[in-house]
Design an enzyme around this catalytic site. Sequence first.
Site, PDB file in Angstrom:
ATOM      1  N   ASN A 482       0.818  -1.206   0.000  1.00 22.80           N
ATOM      2  CA  ASN A 482       0.000   0.000   0.000  1.00 22.80           C
ATOM      3  C   ASN A 482       0.857   1.265   0.000  1.00 22.80           C
ATOM      4  O   ASN A 482       1.750   1.403   0.840  1.00 22.80           O
ATOM      5  CB  ASN A 482      -0.888  -0.013   1.247  1.00 22.80           C
ATOM      6  CG  ASN A 482      -1.588   1.312   1.490  1.00 22.80           C
ATOM      7  OD1 ASN A 482      -2.361   1.774   0.663  1.00 22.80           O
ATOM      8  ND2 ASN A 482      -1.286   1.930   2.614  1.00 22.80           N
ATOM      9  N   GLU A 483       0.587   2.161  -0.922  1.00 21.68           N
ATOM     10  CA  GLU A 483       1.175   3.502  -0.953  1.00 21.68           C
ATOM     11  C   GLU A 483       2.699   3.481  -0.917  1.00 21.68           C
ATOM     12  O   GLU A 483       3.323   4.359  -0.343  1.00 21.68           O
ATOM     13  CB  GLU A 483       0.638   4.354   0.217  1.00 21.68           C
ATOM     14  CG  GLU A 483      -0.838   4.663   0.066  1.00 21.68           C
ATOM     15  CD  GLU A 483      -1.468   5.367   1.267  1.00 21.68           C
ATOM     16  OE1 GLU A 483      -0.959   5.185   2.391  1.00 21.68           O
ATOM     17  OE2 GLU A 483      -2.466   6.079   1.087  1.00 21.68           O
ATOM     18  N   LEU A 484       3.284   2.443  -1.549  1.00 21.14           N
ATOM     19  CA  LEU A 484       4.744   2.369  -1.536  1.00 21.14           C
ATOM     20  C   LEU A 484       5.315   3.265  -2.628  1.00 21.14           C
ATOM     21  O   LEU A 484       6.252   4.023  -2.404  1.00 21.14           O
ATOM     22  CB  LEU A 484       5.195   0.916  -1.722  1.00 21.14           C
ATOM     23  CG  LEU A 484       4.608  -0.067  -0.685  1.00 21.14           C
ATOM     24  CD1 LEU A 484       4.930  -1.504  -1.067  1.00 21.14           C
ATOM     25  CD2 LEU A 484       5.143   0.240   0.712  1.00 21.14           C
TER      26      LEU A 484
END
Length: 938
Positions: A482-484
């Site tokens: 997530n949201e890397l």
Amino acid sequence: MRLWHQLLLALIPGTTLGQTVLDLNSDGWTVSSKALNISVPGRVPSQVHLDLLAANVIGNATLPYVVCYHGLNDFNLRWVADSNWTYTSKPIEGLKPKSKSSWLVFNGLDTFATIKFCDQFIGTTDNQFRQYTFDISDALKHCKGSPTISLEFGSATKIANDIAADPKSQTWPAGVQGIFEFPNRWFIRKEQSDFGWDWGPAFSPAGPWQNIYIAQFEGEGDAYVLNTDIDIYRKGQINHLAPDQTQPWIVNASIDYLGSLPKNPSMAIEIKELESGKLLKSESIDKVVLSGNTVIGTVIVDADAPNLWWPAGMGKQSLYNITVKVQSKDRDLASVTKRSGFRTIFLNRSNITEEQLAQGIAPGANWHFEVNGREFYAKGSNLIPPDAFWPRVTEAKMQRLFDAVVAGNQNMLRVWASGSYLPDFMYDLADERGILLWSEFQFSDALYPTDQPFLDNVAAEVVYNVRRVNHHPSLALWAGGNELESLMLPMAKDADPESYPALVGDYEHLFISLILPLVYENSRSISYMPSSTNNGFLEVDLSAPVPMTERYDNGTDAKGHYYGDADFYNYDSSTAFDFSGYPVNRFTNEFGYHSMPSLQTWRQAVDDEDLDFNSSTILLRNHHYPAGGPDTHNFKNTTKGMDEMTTAVKRYYPAPSKADPIGNFSAWCHATQLFQADMYKSEIQFYRRGSGMPERQLGALYWQLEDIWQAPTWAGIEYDGRWKVLHYTARDIFKPIIVSPFMDTKTGVLSVYVTSDLWEVAHGTVNLTWTDLSGTPITDNAGTPMTSQFSVGALNTTRIYETNVTNLPLDNPQDAILVMDITAQGHLPNAESKTPTTFTHRNQFTPAFAKDLELRDPQLKLSHDSQAGTFTVEASAVSLYTWLDYPAGVVGYFEDNAFTLLPGEKRTLRFVVQKDETGGKWVDGVSVRSLWDQTTGV
Ligand SMILES: *[C@@H]1O[C@H](CO)[C@@H](O)[C@H](O)[C@H]1NC(C)=O
Ligand SMILES: *[C@@H]1O[C@H](CO)[C@@H](O)[C@H](O)[C@H]1NC(C)=O
Ligand SMILES: *[C@@H]1O[C@H](CO)[C@@H](O)[C@H](O)[C@H]1NC(C)=O
Ligand SMILES: *[C@@H]1O[C@H](CO)[C@@H](O)[C@H](O)[C@H]1NC(C)=O
Ligand SMILES: *[C@@H]1O[C@H](CO)[C@@H](O)[C@H](O)[C@H]1NC(C)=O
Ligand SMILES: *[C@@H]1O[C@H](CO)[C@@H](O)[C@H](O)[C@H]1NC(C)=O
């Protein structure tokens, strides 16, 4: 309370034949801490907090919700997380002491366990998400007395800190890693939100959270099935390319076993349709592949033979039993039945074609899902862990949740990283209901280590979980985390430009070079992307060291090109309804704003004297913004988030100011929900309209579906299943055909659009009615045509009216409302009936914000017809946000809520009861109110 382990018993993976299997899931364990001098009864599966709770050590077990979650227990119970705990079994009966070999099988240990059998060291574990097996043959032979197992769980919070303190451990630029409460979560393979998140507590539980078995084998041919991977795909399918729907289906069955098989086993695969009981395929395979402890066989099914599985709203969810038997001569050695379905699901990230350009689609790349070769609009939300303690998540509760998803007109959930991989029973529920589950590996908002032991640990976790859930037709996608790419890498670049290339290298090493091939090797049917929220890829070359070349930011600033999906938050409520600030992209997978839960839900966890926006308990249960570390009294960060809610209310809605403190608290909680729901509605209708705009926007998944506890969060459904205003509003605006106003506040231009996600043209009528707030028609309908006809294309939008509000002949814009009603005829995708379906939708527009409206008392009347089980509401003036409320003790939802009611109209609605602990008495507690009541009464 029906516990998870009772449900899992029915789901033991595979029948076991020539061997003994002991099921150690039961009461009769002991949980103890020598240091704390505590010893209480325990059970498996469980976690320490739950067993301490059952023993009344940390509260009162007869109030199961309240206790772990009561008040400030998020902080007060940290001693549990910071201690070591030992689970010890009672003497194990039924073991065969002379078996040739004996194995312990753990389907999940949370997280750092030292395992002993008969007081002899067996092994250790360090990954909550893996299945572990240990050979205990020798230990059993040397066992003195009755055999017992002990599992010593180290404190995960302490172990994470110890790893971080080791000078050999990786470090990252300061200020980049996302810390909520406990730090250093990125070093350990444990549910990352156990260390706190901006919507949840930090209990960091420990324990044997999944089933435990002992398998004993007598010789060759004894096999215990550990895991099964059923992969159903179109012949020639490659994960990142569009499948050819004319090709036959390949059904690849692959069984991981413990024990030993003879050299040349055979396999029989039988595929039977559930609904009709009809046999689709039955075949014996002589040529199986034996590789390590895996046996693989494949059958081919004609292209058109199976009934397809479709997501909710797009057709039926046809399911098949697939029974796989491993055989030798006439003997069945192992047998597994998995329920599965035939569908392709594909995340299309290919470049926009000439043909698409000719249709008016903007250049760039696609970023949308296709099921069985068809584009569709993904409507849904993000699923977080439904409880801080998974062993108390019941199938009944998840049924209610998933029923609410379908009732909410949602067809997709994003199973967010970093909770846990979902248990099979949740995929089963999604399979039955047609809910697509975009699934993620458990990595979020951090940069992760890349040392070899960490990578090996991750690899085992990925392979086990990809194989375990691959047969579920609801599985829609695998994402690395997530949201890397969208958040972590840009933050790293800002913090330390020099080490940025190395950090991108680390990211690609873990999420592309390691994980992508593992997904592809175990599934031909599922697309992979390294991180949620991205701009797709430039190239996939499976022989390259980094097999997927991400686009990152390349090209996105070129005007009019769109490449990816968006994640969008804006806590400046002054621009909440200004759609010119919303992201324009192919898909939006996160967006939202937080709100308070209802009074009824707060009361499950907070004492009445603390029910105040400024009480320490309410403030410290709000984790937006998070404390950023273990500080239990960070009022500064929470105050900022609380202010965002109250500021938004004051900006747009009448501010409650009631004499009764609890009445006032409740009205304020409700007001924050009104803002939240309106803001999501504004965004969802904007994104959906984008399906007919050059961006060809094909998905809106809001943050977040449900709550993990009772607190201010982005959820639409509260901890025990109560719908906030949001879930009703999302349900309404996710209907197949909607009418929506778009007001450009800078120019005064109001456009009204009809948007449809049907797969065929629909035709209909819109009624546009201006009245004042008493309900009296405005002269000449303010120059607006009362009615017009429209047609709206497949997955498209059409503008049906445009005006400039400042030029409209309105005597008093604060005493005016435009009500838009549509009725349309169209066919639902794959509808069985030839008769078109009638769709209706109502929306409204007021030239002034709610707080400035000259409201009249609608004198709402509520009646209940006990025979019909319905409630009827009537109003004597325009009733905005008409809200039916129900007492604690019952879970369910009204067929509609938070609606606009005009004088002279009657709304008759049912309450769908999902669970009732009041013996039907809840009916007497149903009440109705509207915006008018926010500032009046007690
Ligand atoms: C637990 O709560 C119940 C319900 O409020 C109460 O009757 C009982 O006395 C409590 N038990 C303990 C040990 O506090
Ligand atoms: C707790 O467990 C860890 C290993 O899991 C161990 O290193 C540590 O010494 C234990 N602490 C105590 C007080 O027993
Ligand atoms: C499908 O498999 C399940 C579980 O093995 C079994 O209970 C059910 O009866 C089977 N249904 C059919 C139609 O064979
Ligand atoms: C897709 O477009 C990009 C430019 O945005 C280009 O680099 C890439 O080669 C194209 N891919 C294919 C498969 O044509
Ligand atoms: C563009 O793509 C190349 C190749 O993947 C990459 O090296 C570069 O960093 C990207 N540029 C930006 C601005 O993201
Ligand atoms: C929360 O507060 C801490 C300490 O005051 C601060 O370092 C941190 O940046 C804050 N976090 C956010 C997200 O505001």
